[in-house]
Enzyme design. Structure first.
Site, PDB file in Angstrom:
ATOM      1  N   ASP A  25       0.859  -1.176   0.000  1.00 48.73           N
ATOM      2  CA  ASP A  25       0.000   0.000   0.000  1.00 48.73           C
ATOM      3  C   ASP A  25       0.896   1.227   0.000  1.00 48.73           C
ATOM      4  O   ASP A  25       1.740   1.386   0.899  1.00 48.73           O
ATOM      5  CB  ASP A  25      -0.900   0.026   1.236  1.00 48.73           C
ATOM      6  N   ASP A  38     -15.240  -3.492  -0.461  1.00 43.60           N
ATOM      7  CA  ASP A  38     -14.685  -3.192   0.858  1.00 43.60           C
ATOM      8  C   ASP A  38     -15.830  -2.833   1.795  1.00 43.60           C
ATOM      9  O   ASP A  38     -16.511  -1.822   1.579  1.00 43.60           O
ATOM     10  CB  ASP A  38     -13.696  -2.026   0.768  1.00 43.60           C
TER      11      ASP A  38
END
Length: 241
Positions: free
Chosen positions: A8, A130
């Site tokens: 990330d 998500d």
């Protein structure tokens, strides 16, 4: 089931968030391309790369790191975070990104989702689903979509999506283990190739996911923090699954 290491990116560094909270991020490397190289050396074949700045609509911040990762690693790369128009898709295609992950756009811009499928094919388009407490979050997990993940999954079936990444945000970055029940439900109810994400802390977690008794087996599982914290050996994990 394949093991997929994650990077990330935030301000060109490899970081991990805790439950999606940008105020609780930990920096692991200022040279994320070296992490990608180490993942390849340990047997990984696919990298899960997320532009966290892009997910918050801070576009272009991580482009140098993304390009360097793509240029220096043999890994296939699936990339998400801020892909919300045709131009971004075209740019990432040009630099050699293998799979595009659409999250916010999959909820708010079905025309772009259709465009991606029509122009790049079902194997290259992945939708990130998500959810926190069942509700899909968008815009870097900072906004509620107002849509339950089951309703979004129904939409995606109709749209012709074949690949999804499902993340239980409450587990992400916690090392508390994956939400096995959620994956069991999805794999028994929908036709997707599913990648699990969130909470992986050990080889046992991977084994639990790989041994779920479901109609469709998991396609893959993403792990990040467990690798960075030394709780999971990537080479051993890959050879054990």
């Amino acid at each position: 089931m394949i093991v997929i290491p994650a990077i990330d990116l935030f301000d060109n560094c490899a970081v991990r968030l805790f439950k999606g909270n940008y105020e609780e991020k930990k920096i692991y490397s200022s040279e994320p391309w070296k992490l990608a190289e180490s993942f390849a050396k340990n047997g990984a074949t696919l990298l899960h790369l997320v532009d966290l700045n892009g997910a918050r609509n801070q576009l272009g911040v991580n482009e140098d790191s993304i390009l360097k990762i793509r240029e220096t690693t043999s890994l296939k790369v699936q990339l998400g975070g801020g892909i919300r128009d045709k131009e971004k898709l075209a740019y990432y295609d040009k630099i050699g990104i293998n799979r595009f992950i659409l999250g916010t756009a999959a909820v708010t811009n079905p025309d772009l989702l259709k465009y991606a499928l029509d122009n790049y094919g079902k194997e290259r388009v992945v939708v990130a689903v998500d959810a926190r407490d069942g509700i899909v979050k968008i815009a870097g997990w900072e906004k509620d979509s107002g849509i339950h993940y089951r309703d979004l999954l129904e939409r995606l079936v109709k749209a012709g999506i074949e690949h999804i990444v499902f993340t239980d945000i409450a587990q992400d970055g916690t090392l508390a283990g994956p939400n096995l029940e959620a994956y069991r439900e999805i794999l028994n109810s929908y036709p997707f190739q599913v990648i699990a994400s969130g909470g992986i802390a050990s080889l046992k977690d991977l084994m639990d996911l790989s041994s779920l008794k479901t109609k469709i087996s998991l396609y893959g599982v993403i792990t990040g923090k467990a690798l960075y914290e030394g709780k999971l050996d990537l080479a051993k994990a890959i050879s054990s699954i």
